[in-house]
Design a protein around this motif. Structure first.
Motif, PDB file in Angstrom:
ATOM      1  N   THR A   1       0.809  -1.211   0.000  1.00  0.00           N
ATOM      2  CA  THR A   1       0.000   0.000   0.000  1.00  0.00           C
ATOM      3  C   THR A   1       0.846   1.265   0.000  1.00  0.00           C
ATOM      4  N   LEU A   2       2.140   1.148   0.312  1.00  0.00           N
ATOM      5  CA  LEU A   2       3.008   2.321   0.333  1.00  0.00           C
ATOM      6  C   LEU A   2       3.935   2.393  -0.869  1.00  0.00           C
ATOM      7  N   GLN A   3       3.808   1.457  -1.778  1.00  0.00           N
ATOM      8  CA  GLN A   3       4.709   1.445  -2.934  1.00  0.00           C
ATOM      9  C   GLN A   3       4.572   2.724  -3.772  1.00  0.00           C
ATOM     10  N   SER A   4       3.334   3.153  -4.026  1.00  0.00           N
ATOM     11  CA  SER A   4       3.153   4.353  -4.855  1.00  0.00           C
ATOM     12  C   SER A   4       3.702   5.581  -4.150  1.00  0.00           C
ATOM     13  N   LEU A   5       3.549   5.639  -2.828  1.00  0.00           N
ATOM     14  CA  LEU A   5       4.111   6.752  -2.071  1.00  0.00           C
ATOM     15  C   LEU A   5       5.630   6.763  -2.194  1.00  0.00           C
ATOM     16  N   ALA A   6       6.235   5.585  -2.078  1.00  0.00           N
ATOM     17  CA  ALA A   6       7.686   5.484  -2.189  1.00  0.00           C
ATOM     18  C   ALA A   6       8.164   5.950  -3.566  1.00  0.00           C
ATOM     19  N   GLU A   7       7.425   5.569  -4.591  1.00  0.00           N
ATOM     20  CA  GLU A   7       7.796   6.000  -5.946  1.00  0.00           C
ATOM     21  C   GLU A   7       7.702   7.518  -6.069  1.00  0.00           C
ATOM     22  N   SER A   8       6.675   8.110  -5.480  1.00  0.00           N
ATOM     23  CA  SER A   8       6.515   9.566  -5.511  1.00  0.00           C
ATOM     24  C   SER A   8       7.652  10.255  -4.777  1.00  0.00           C
ATOM     25  N   VAL A   9       8.042   9.693  -3.624  1.00  0.00           N
ATOM     26  CA  VAL A   9       9.155  10.255  -2.861  1.00  0.00           C
ATOM     27  C   VAL A   9      10.421  10.263  -3.711  1.00  0.00           C
ATOM     28  N   CYS A  10      10.689   9.156  -4.378  1.00  0.00           N
ATOM     29  CA  CYS A  10      11.894   9.055  -5.208  1.00  0.00           C
ATOM     30  C   CYS A  10      11.874  10.098  -6.331  1.00  0.00           C
ATOM     31  N   ARG A  11      10.713  10.261  -6.949  1.00  0.00           N
ATOM     32  CA  ARG A  11      10.618  11.246  -8.026  1.00  0.00           C
ATOM     33  C   ARG A  11      10.885  12.662  -7.512  1.00  0.00           C
ATOM     34  N   GLN A  12      10.303  12.975  -6.367  1.00  0.00           N
ATOM     35  CA  GLN A  12      10.493  14.315  -5.803  1.00  0.00           C
ATOM     36  C   GLN A  12      11.951  14.566  -5.458  1.00  0.00           C
ATOM     37  N   LEU A  13      12.603  13.567  -4.881  1.00  0.00           N
ATOM     38  CA  LEU A  13      14.003  13.739  -4.509  1.00  0.00           C
ATOM     39  C   LEU A  13      14.871  13.913  -5.751  1.00  0.00           C
ATOM     40  N   GLU A  14      14.616  13.097  -6.766  1.00  0.00           N
ATOM     41  CA  GLU A  14      15.411  13.203  -8.001  1.00  0.00           C
ATOM     42  C   GLU A  14      15.238  14.573  -8.656  1.00  0.00           C
ATOM     43  N   GLU A  15      14.026  15.128  -8.546  1.00  0.00           N
ATOM     44  CA  GLU A  15      13.774  16.430  -9.158  1.00  0.00           C
ATOM     45  C   GLU A  15      14.446  17.566  -8.390  1.00  0.00           C
ATOM     46  N   LYS A  16      14.506  17.440  -7.060  1.00  0.00           N
ATOM     47  CA  LYS A  16      14.956  18.551  -6.227  1.00  0.00           C
ATOM     48  C   LYS A  16      16.442  18.518  -5.892  1.00  0.00           C
ATOM     49  N   LEU A  17      17.026  17.320  -5.805  1.00  0.00           N
ATOM     50  CA  LEU A  17      18.391  17.201  -5.304  1.00  0.00           C
ATOM     51  C   LEU A  17      19.391  17.317  -6.448  1.00  0.00           C
ATOM     52  N   SER A  18      20.458  18.044  -6.172  1.00  0.00           N
ATOM     53  CA  SER A  18      21.544  18.169  -7.143  1.00  0.00           C
ATOM     54  C   SER A  18      22.467  16.969  -7.054  1.00  0.00           C
ATOM     55  N   ALA A  19      23.427  16.896  -7.954  1.00  0.00           N
ATOM     56  CA  ALA A  19      24.401  15.793  -7.940  1.00  0.00           C
ATOM     57  C   ALA A  19      25.157  15.779  -6.620  1.00  0.00           C
ATOM     58  N   ASP A  20      25.503  16.957  -6.113  1.00  0.00           N
ATOM     59  CA  ASP A  20      26.229  17.029  -4.840  1.00  0.00           C
ATOM     60  C   ASP A  20      25.353  16.516  -3.699  1.00  0.00           C
TER      61      ASP A  20
ATOM     62  N   ASP B   1       9.379  17.130   3.481  1.00  0.00           N
ATOM     63  CA  ASP B   1       9.201  18.502   3.012  1.00  0.00           C
ATOM     64  C   ASP B   1      10.376  19.381   3.420  1.00  0.00           C
ATOM     65  N   SER B   2      10.912  19.155   4.612  1.00  0.00           N
ATOM     66  CA  SER B   2      12.064  19.937   5.070  1.00  0.00           C
ATOM     67  C   SER B   2      13.267  19.694   4.169  1.00  0.00           C
ATOM     68  N   TRP B   3      13.455  18.467   3.768  1.00  0.00           N
ATOM     69  CA  TRP B   3      14.579  18.111   2.886  1.00  0.00           C
ATOM     70  C   TRP B   3      14.392  18.735   1.495  1.00  0.00           C
ATOM     71  N   LEU B   4      13.171  18.640   0.980  1.00  0.00           N
ATOM     72  CA  LEU B   4      12.916  19.189  -0.350  1.00  0.00           C
ATOM     73  C   LEU B   4      13.041  20.721  -0.357  1.00  0.00           C
ATOM     74  N   ARG B   5      12.656  21.370   0.755  1.00  0.00           N
ATOM     75  CA  ARG B   5      12.798  22.819   0.868  1.00  0.00           C
ATOM     76  C   ARG B   5      14.255  23.232   0.967  1.00  0.00           C
ATOM     77  N   ASN B   6      15.040  22.391   1.638  1.00  0.00           N
ATOM     78  CA  ASN B   6      16.452  22.709   1.856  1.00  0.00           C
ATOM     79  C   ASN B   6      17.274  21.471   1.520  1.00  0.00           C
ATOM     80  N   PRO B   7      17.587  21.245   0.238  1.00  0.00           N
ATOM     81  CA  PRO B   7      18.276  20.021  -0.181  1.00  0.00           C
ATOM     82  C   PRO B   7      19.603  19.773   0.533  1.00  0.00           C
TER      83      PRO B   7
END
Length: 956
Positions: free
Chosen positions: A17-36, A62-68
């Motif tokens: 039941t949390l698989q789709s949430l996990a996939e969304s988390v991964c997408r958000q992190l990939e979009e927001k985080l730089s290579a560093d 949300d804290s991580w995405l706001r401040n990578p």
């Protein structure tokens, strides 16, 4: 490699039941985080925790995405992996001083967010224990309070000058932390309760005239605003100052003299309760000692103050009524069996005895509970339950709040959030979590109700009558809570619904009068059992079923001992009341223990069953199966009643249950034989009325004469005929091999067909040659050949408990000879030991599913299976030298035989026998309670260790 792929390698389990949430988390992190920023995933510890933490906390995500860079900083600095970070909070803020109020506000909020992310991460990842989390949260609050106070104190001194004591020493205010802040137990999104005080009044006139009171009041207002105000960077800590003297109507800060006068003359009892946890958390610690000395006599009286019990009970009821009105029974802090109740229990003893017992003058509830045990003021098991419950509930509370950094104590109502909470706490799903939560809260409330119980019998009877009339709902709920019901509202509703159900409304006036006498007795006496809510509901259902027969209710109303007996039986088993309702004739036996608690012996059972079956239509298979099931239920009920009341020891309970099964199998075989012979005739070696050439062999618990209430039957079907192709002599002949196959199928059909009254017995036939892939029935000659040539060692182990239970006596003799020969085969002892040990280890690995802190009576180390395997190893090793070991199939007599043979020390054999019987007795009663065959880790601790020691001595 994608981030999702990388993280999935580090995440062994994530609910579907949390698989789709996990996939969304991964997408958000990939979009927001730089290579560093992504470089931190090189750390396996970090990568392995990302999905769980980010799925379980929107705040962290949300804290991580706001401040990578936030997590990069925590990882590279090592702070995320440090369990000692809390001690450095204050120094970190000192090393980075703010030179303006706006800068301080931003600094504190950013610092708070960083550390709250770190604390939540360590908690959700399973890296921090509860104590670390609570202490870190408390230390964080203290560091922020002290930093802000220092800033505003220095600013005020620059503007107005520095206040001094009468001795000329400069001084600051004292900040008291109340509640969990004071006890080093701050929860994740808690507000902080503060009280401010200062040592002496005076006047500053160096720069601009201002009283000390005004000087410090301005500091307090600025401090509260700095901590509490929400800005673009968030807030520091929600701050509540309403616990101060006179509450909102009182001054923000008072002198020590004013505080002392208030607490000695005007403070209410609940303020004593609140002051137990008061501790200075910031400010002037020199003058703070003086304030602590002033408050202590108010909290801890020099005499035993039993009046505190009533005050605390009253306070508890006020809270419960408020919760009921707001429909907040799912509040893990204030609801039934919640955190507050654990604290109430400990603090009640502190208020009553703390003045006489300095050891009770503690703030941390876990420490207080330990002192109560040491002083023998509470039972060790109650203390252990409360400590476990407190830690469990505090983790639940923190995880609820870590989800969104919200100050809530209510269980989530949305299914996805429920799954997230359960997963964060390492439960497979919400139902499993909720079941454990309900159990934990029930255990807390049981202790609470005992501590705060009413002692006057008259009060209890009056309360019970009041509950039954139900005229005053609020008072009824209070009384039900006083009786210790886990959910008073649900019990109240159940009683109300019971009174208006059709069978009760149809009762005659005389019957209603009987019920009015009986029900208060029931309400008063049900609390004598632990599972009182469930027990009451079972009995209400029973009364509803028999409402048309007033005589049974009259018997109970006139005979309270019989009512108590019924309550005991109903509490012990979920099906006791169901079967009493189905067979009201057993109701009468509550008044006659000689019949209820004296189950029939085997010969009497055999006669009874034969008589019952002779009344049925021999050609009606459904009638046959119904009659067999009714017979079983009636007689198992008698055994259970005798067991519950302590009339039968566990060995005799198993004997009776085994006899019931044997008598039933005898008749099942006989009736199945008749059905087949009526249709096909007999094989050459059979007769119409006698099942010739067929045998039923029992294994496992049935073979060992050790059946329990929930045991299935492990069976093997054997037959013997000279020519399997020989035809039967009926109108529709079939060959003999096919006849015996159909006989086995018919027996299985009668045993395990599911009907409205359930199955007769679950039937397991996998111990036959070649298991599920083998024939349902086996020729006796092929059986011996298989055991000798093809069987695995574990099948020989099973044979140790193989016992003939029904069929042709000639086959019994032949089977027992085969069993003796196979058990006596010469064996390489080293190889035998290796195979037995490996099989046991494999069983434990696959079958021991006990949760942490529990003991699986059968599969855990030192449990039943270890004892059985020792016995089986001994029999296989020694029967060649002592054929008499093949005589018995039950473990107790086999242990005695092995001791007599010298295979095992007599004391060790006695210990194993005691353990085996003790485990089985405990397991029997677990089944009657509808529970699994497990115990707590503390149960049987020494015995388990000794069994394990004997196991290792033999097998390792």
């Amino acid at each position: 490699m994608s981030l999702q792929t990388l993280l999935s390698q580090h995440q062994p389990y994530l609910p579907r039941t949390l698989q789709s949430l996990a996939e969304s988390v991964c997408r958000q992190l990939e979009e927001k985080l730089s290579a560093d920023d992504l470089a931190v995933f090189a750390d396996d510890r970090f990568a392995g925790s990302v999905l769980k933490v980010c799925c379980c906390s929107e705040f962290v995500r949300d804290s991580w995405l706001r401040n990578p860079g936030l997590l990069s900083d925590l990882v590279t600095s090592g702070d995320l992996f440090s369990a000692d970070r809390g001690g450095a909070y204050r120094q970190h803020l000192l090393d980075n001083p703010a030179d303006a109020e706006a800068m301080l506000a931003r600094q504190l909020r950013q610092f708070r967010r960083r550390e709250m992310v770190r604390i939540a991460w360590r908690d959700l990842a399973g890296w921090a224990n509860l104590n670390e989390t609570l202490v870190d949260l408390t230390a964080l609050a203290e560091a922020c309070i002290q930093t802000a106070l220092d800033f505003f104190y220095q600013q005020a001194c620059k503007r107005w000058g520095t206040p001094t004591l009468s001795n000329g020493e400069p001084f600051n205010i004292v900040v008291l932390g109340m509640g969990k802040l004071g006890a080093w137990e701050l929860n994740y999104s808690s507000d902080i309760d503060l009280i401010f005080a200062y040592a002496e009044d005076g006047l500053l006139s160096e720069k601009k005239e201002i009283s000390y009171g005004e000087f410090f009041t301005r500091i307090c207002r600025s401090l509260i605003k700095m901590l509490d105000e929400t800005t673009v960077d968030g807030f520091v800590f929600r701050t509540d100052v309403r616990l101060r003297p006179f509450g909102d109507s009182g001054p923000l800060i008072m002198t020590f003299d004013g505080m002392e006068n208030y607490y000695l003359t005007q403070a209410r009892e609940w303020e004593r309760y609140a002051m137990i946890k008061a501790r200075q958390v910031a400010g002037d610690f020199d003058t703070g000692k003086q304030l602590a000395a002033l408050i202590k006599p108010f909290v801890y009286r020099r005499y035993l103050d039993y009046g505190a019990f009533e005050e605390l009970r009253s306070l508890k009821f006020q809270i419960m009524q408020e919760l009921k009105r707001k429909d907040r029974l799912d509040n893990v802090k204030l609801g039934p069996g919640g955190i507050r109740e654990v604290e109430f229990i400990g603090q009640a003893f502190q208020l009553i005895r703390g003045g006489r017992e300095p050891a009770l003058q503690q703030r941390e509830i876990q420490v207080v509970l330990g002192v109560l045990r040491e002083l023998n003021l509470m039972r060790a098991d109650d203390v252990a339950n409360l400590k476990f419950a407190y830690r469990f509930l505090r983790r639940v509370e923190n995880h609820i709040q870590q989800y969104q950094d919200r100050q809530t104590h209510d269980l989530p109502q949305q299914a996805p959030v429920q799954q997230i909470l359960a997963y964060s706490l390492d439960f497979a799903d919400w139902d499993n979590f909720k079941q454990e939560l309900d159990r934990v809260r029930g255990s807390v409330q049981a202790v609470f109700d005992e501590v705060f119980s009413l002692s006057e019998q008259d009060s209890r009877q009056h309360a019970a009558r009041q509950v039954w009339t139900g005229a005053d709902e609020e008072r009824s709920l209070e009384n039900l809570a006083g009786y210790g019901f886990a959910d008073p509202q649900a019990v109240y509703n159940a009683l109300r619904d019971f009174k208006i159900c059709s069978p009760i409304k149809r009762m005659t006036r005389k019957g209603a009068g009987v019920l009015d006498r009986l029900m208060p007795l029931l309400i008063e006496r049900v609390p004598c059992v632990e599972n009182r809510d469930i027990t009451l509901n079972r009995i209400l259902a029973l009364f509803e079923a028999v409402a048309g027969r007033n005589v049974y209710l009259s018997l109970l109303a006139e005979n309270p001992d019989a009512l108590t007996q019924l309550i005991t039986l109903a509490a012990a088993s979920p099906w006791i009341c169901e079967y009493l309702a189905e067979y009201p004739i057993l109701f009468d036996e509550l008044l006659d223990p000689r019949s209820l608690f004296e189950p029939l012996k085997k010969d009497d059972l055999r006669q009874d069953l034969r008589r019952e079956l002779d009344r049925t239509d021999g050609n009606d298979g459904e009638q046959l199966m119904i009659a067999l099931r009714q017979f079983k239920h009636q007689n198992v009920l008698r055994v259970a009643a005798a067991d519950i009341m302590g009339v039968l020891p566990v060995m005799i309970v198993s004997d009776y249950l085994t006899w019931i099964a044997e008598v039933i199998l005898e008749q099942v075989l006989e009736r199945a034989w008749r059905i087949l012979t009526d249709k096909h005739g007999c094989p050459p070696n059979g007769q119409i009325d006698t099942a010739g050439g067929f045998a039923i062999i029992a294994f496992g618990k049935f073979g060992g004469i050790e059946l329990g209430y929930a045991s299935d039957l492990d069976l093997v079907f054997l037959y013997d005929c000279a020519d399997g192709n020989a035809m039967t002599n009926g109108d529709k002949p079939i060959n003999s091999g096919q006849f015996y196959l159909r006989l086995g199928q018919k027996i299985r059909h009668i045993l395990d067909t599911k009907m409205l009254s359930g199955v007769l017995y679950e039937c397991d036939l996998r111990l036959r040659p070649n298991g599920d892939s083998g024939l349902l029935v086996t020729h006796i000659k092929q059986y011996e050949n298989y055991l000798r040539e093809q069987a695995w060692t574990w099948e020989h182990q099973a044979l140790v408990r193989g016992r003939f239970v029904a069929g042709d006596p000639a086959l019994k003799t032949e089977y027992e000879a085969i069993r003796g020969r196979i058990l006596a085969l010469p064996r390489d002892l080293a190889e035998l030991k290796r195979q037995v040990r490996e099989m046991r280890e494999k069983m434990r690995e696959h079958l021991d599913n006990s949760a942490a802190g529990t003991f699986d009576l059968k599969q855990s180390k030192g449990g039943i299976a270890d004892i059985e395997f020792i016995v089986q190893f001994g029999v296989l090793a020694e029967t060649a030298h002592n054929p008499a070991l093949a005589t018995y199939t039950d473990n107790v007599r086999l242990l005695e035989g092995l001791a007599a043979q010298g295979f095992i020390d007599a004391d060790d054999a006695a210990l194993l026998k005691k353990a085996y019987i003790g485990y089985r007795d405990y397991g029997h009663h677990q089944v009657l309670q509808g529970e699994s065959a497990t115990a707590s880790d503390a149960e049987f601790k020494e015995m388990r260790a000794r069994v394990d020691e004997i196991w290792r001595a033999f097998m390792e």
